[in-house]
Design an enzyme around this catalytic site. Structure first.
Site, mmCIF file in Angstrom:
data_model
loop_
_atom_site.group_PDB
_atom_site.id
_atom_site.type_symbol
_atom_site.label_atom_id
_atom_site.label_comp_id
_atom_site.label_asym_id
_atom_site.label_seq_id
_atom_site.Cartn_x
_atom_site.Cartn_y
_atom_site.Cartn_z
ATOM 1 N N THR A 1 -18.878 -25.516 65.632
ATOM 2 C CA THR A 1 -19.234 -24.145 65.273
ATOM 3 C C THR A 1 -20.560 -24.002 64.545
ATOM 4 O O THR A 1 -20.809 -24.625 63.547
ATOM 5 C CB THR A 1 -18.145 -23.458 64.409
ATOM 6 O OG1 THR A 1 -18.074 -24.058 63.151
ATOM 7 C CG2 THR A 1 -16.829 -23.473 65.111
ATOM 8 N N CYS A 2 -21.379 -23.115 65.104
ATOM 9 C CA CYS A 2 -22.694 -22.899 64.513
ATOM 10 C C CYS A 2 -22.576 -22.056 63.255
ATOM 11 O O CYS A 2 -21.496 -21.721 62.801
ATOM 12 C CB CYS A 2 -23.647 -22.296 65.523
ATOM 13 S SG CYS A 2 -23.327 -20.595 65.942
ATOM 14 N N ILE A 3 -23.706 -21.674 62.708
ATOM 15 C CA ILE A 3 -23.730 -21.192 61.337
ATOM 16 C C ILE A 3 -23.369 -19.733 61.133
ATOM 17 O O ILE A 3 -22.953 -19.362 60.069
ATOM 18 C CB ILE A 3 -25.126 -21.409 60.758
ATOM 19 C CG1 ILE A 3 -26.138 -20.842 61.734
ATOM 20 C CG2 ILE A 3 -25.357 -22.875 60.495
ATOM 21 C CD1 ILE A 3 -27.381 -20.400 61.119
ATOM 22 N N LYS B 1 -20.472 -16.895 65.939
ATOM 23 C CA LYS B 1 -20.159 -18.230 66.445
ATOM 24 C C LYS B 1 -18.858 -18.197 67.243
ATOM 25 O O LYS B 1 -18.008 -17.328 67.047
ATOM 26 C CB LYS B 1 -20.033 -19.221 65.294
ATOM 27 C CG LYS B 1 -18.820 -19.032 64.397
ATOM 28 C CD LYS B 1 -18.859 -20.045 63.272
ATOM 29 C CE LYS B 1 -17.673 -19.890 62.333
ATOM 30 N NZ LYS B 1 -17.758 -20.827 61.206
#
Lengths: 592, 75
Positions: free
Chosen positions: A407-409, A414
């Site tokens: 999972t990105c920020i 996300k």
């Protein structure tokens, strides 16, 4: 900027404004006029004020200027030797405007960073459009047997089932932390001692805790939400086929800080009261009635910004989930229901591909592909380690937990692990009887522009080799990943293949680049102000977005005109598109 | 009093790079900004010491009524 002939013809009914200073005696042509597409920007910048007395372009072409006139001045009757008569308004081709017989017209929701052209269907769509304004005394002689000019195998609608996955769904009534792990009579018991074993999965994890959050207890503080992970276990076969047992009514949620108390997902982290920090019911999130099993991790100081730190937290959480999976595999409980997922080759229908751009810039901008267990960690490969090159998964592999998201920020945009387990676009495309979904391509988004070009060109080669007839490209988050997102659309569109883009853009994530193929875009924002609002899963792809994307792709494949997107993000366009398709009104995150 | 914020093109120097972020000293010793890697457009690998440019403005404190928004999903 003066107008070219093509642009001029599109704007005959738009206001006529001089692009530069012009002197008395000039005979006005397109070269003297400003592009009307730029008027809104110029007005915003205070450079242009349109006048009610202003004439249209068709009224001034060929007329002589009677006075010297400054740049960006609307042309009025008083400046000219006369005015051309206005032509009648162009009539729509049919009573339904530009709508196709097969589907409603929906409007692009995102304007790309460059001027977008109008789309048209490729020859490969096997569609002949005939528009006849007047018709009298037509006689046609069609040779017998002409219908066999198209090979039968291309027109006959046959199907071939490649693989079948049975998901057995078991309802969870309650979750208890106990002395053993079991699942009986809908009660999931998790052995509290498992944490001692789980923490050994990675030495970077210094502490791990677990608690149960019931739906009515969600006004509780939480560290940043790193992931929401469904509980699913292979009972038979391998990923994408056989039998998978799935628990419904309970999900795992991973949170994390480092030993200094710094949130692991420091950027746009979603720590706070849980009931305010998650969009319950969205595909990647917990559902409103779900029991949340929270695993809280503490990782080594200052490793939260390195790839190894967050990954360690995911590994330890997965060790806990695996204990539940081991029980779930062998459960003697009766499933609440069964769902059949089939990878089907649908001959005689357009072959389409779903391209999912996933993050690949580093820590958290990473995903685990094809783990051994649904949504698991061991056995999988990280897209960053693979060089972010495009990888093909079957729709069933994805629906069987083929992606564990690190999972990105951006919490709101996300895509968490549960998102991929029930990705609305895959559901919509796989179940659509008019389309043949060939597969789902995952492509990472690298940091450096050259690397972005490299992976994007490899995607183009893939699409070409597949002889795809349509594609939808999605991305999560926003930032430099929009560079490759638009490049992917270009790689596909430039090969004559209709393509639709899906992304969060809205206000905060506006596209920074564009190309002529990025003319059919779906906006996924669900924040009232168009921001990344730090609410996990708020602006991810939801079923409404998927339905609009599929319809837009069909329209493009059918050659329905794609009108230019509005210059700025507007929720009203999205609401209108949802309404046209008979979709429920989207819930937008408001602020009080 | 409400003052219109006008971003200007500002320069800075990368002082730290990790797997998640870059930290930039704003030119003129005006502070430090840390942004995710995804917010950096680059033709080369990120390294300490590289110069960057970005738009930056003065900051204005939000009025009291907008200080503590609570999120809710509305229709």
């Amino acid at each position: 900027m003066s107008l070219t002939k093509d642009v001029l013809e599109k704007h005959l009914k738009d206001p006529a404004v001089f692009c530069c200073r012009r002197q008395k005696g000039l005979v006005i042509s397109g070269a003297d006029l400003e592009d009307p597409d730029l008027f809104e920007d110029m007005a915003d910048a205070g450079l242009l004020a349109l006048s009610k007395e202003g004439l249209t372009i068709e009224q001034v072409l060929g007329r002589k200027l009677e006075t010297d006139t400054e740049a960006l001045t609307p042309i009025t009757a008083a400046m000219l030797d006369g005015i051309n008569a206005e032509s009648p308004e162009a009539k729509p081709e049919s009573g339904s405007g530009t709508k196709s017989a097969s589907g409603p017209e929906i409007k692009p929701e995102v304007k790309s960073g460059a001027a977008a052209g109008t789309g048209s269907g490729p020859a490969s769509c096997r569609m002949i459009h005939v528009a006849i304004e007047r018709l009298e005394g037509l006689k046609l002689d069609i040779p017998v047997g002409m219908e066999t000019a198209i090979p039968q195998e291309l027109t006959e609608r046959t199907e071939k089932v490649l693989r079948t996955l049975k998901k057995k769904i078991f309802q969870v009534k309650d979750v208890i932390i106990a002395d053993e792990t079991s699942f009986q009579n809908g009660i999931l018991k998790i052995d509290g001692k498992i944490l001692k074993k789980a923490i050994k999965a990675d030495p970077l994890v210094k502490d791990i805790k677990m608690d149960i959050i019931k739906p009515q207890q969600r006004h509780i503080y939480t560290d940043t939400i790193m992931d929401v992970c469904p509980i699913a276990a292979k009972a038979e076969g391998k990923l994408g086929e056989g039998v998978t047992n799935v628990l419904e009514g309970a999900v795992f949620m991973l949170t994390g800080v480092d030993e200094d108390g710094t949130q692991i997902h420091e950027f746009g982290s979603s720590e706070g009261f849980l009931d305010e920090k998650m969009f319950f019911g969205h595909p990647g999130c917990a559902d409103p009635d779900d029991i949340i099993i929270r695993v809280e991790t503490v990782i080594q100081s200052k490793t939260g910004m390195e790839r190894r730190g967050p990954f360690a937290a995911h590994k330890c959480e997965d060790a806990v989930i695996q204990a539940v999976r081991d029980v779930l595999k062998k459960t003697a409980e009766k499933p609440k229901r069964e769902e059949l997922c089939r990878d089907i080759r649908k001959y005689g229908r357009p072959r389409v591909v779903l391209v999912k751009e996933i993050m690949g810039q580093g820590a958290m901008h990473d995903n685990i592909l094809c783990p051994a267990e649904p949504c698991g960690v061991p056995g999988g490969q990280k897209n960053v380690d693979l060089g972010n090159v495009p990888l093909m998964l079957s729709p069933n592999e994805v629906r069987d937990g083929g992606i564990h998201a690190l999972t990105c920020i951006g919490p709101a945009t996300k895509e968490m692990t549960r998102h991929y387990f029930r990705e609305p676009l895959i559901e919509a495309l796989a179940e659509d009887d008019e389309l043949d979904l060939m597969g789902v391509i995952f492509i990472g988004s690298p940091q450096v522009n050259d690397e972005k070009s490299f992976v994007s060109e490899r995607l183009g080669a893939w699409i070409e080799a597949l002889d795809a007839e349509g594609a939808i490209v999605t991305t999560e988050g926003f930032g430099n990943n929009h560079i490759d997102f638009i490049s992917h659309i270009g790689q596909i569109g430039s090969r004559g293949i209709p393509v639709v883009g899906v992304s969060f853009c809205a206000y905060q994530g506006q596209l920074v680049v564009g190309n002529e193929y990025a003319d059919a875009m779906i906006e996924t924002n669900k924040d009232i102000n168009g921001f990344e609002n730090e609410v996990a899963g708020c602006s991810e792809i939801c079923p409404n977005d998927a339905a609009r994307a599929v319809q837009m792709l069909k329209n493009k494949m059918m050659g329905v005109e794609i009108k230019p997107a509005a210059r700025k993000w507007s929720q009203s366009i999205i609401d209108r598109n949802n309404e046209i398709l008979g979709l429920p009104r989207e819930k937008i995150m408001d602020r009080i | 009093m409400k003052i219109e914020l006008k971003p200007i093109l500002t320069r800075g120097k990368i002082v730290q790079v990790n797997d998640t972020a870059v930290k930039v000293d704003i030119q003129g010793r005006l502070g430090v900004v840390t942004v995710p890697r995804r917010w950096v457009f680059t033709d080369v690998f990120l390294e300490q010491g590289q110069k960057v440019e970005f738009y930056f403005s003065y900051l204005q404190v939000l009025p009291e009524g907008r200080q503590n928004p609570v999120h809710k999903a509305g229709a």
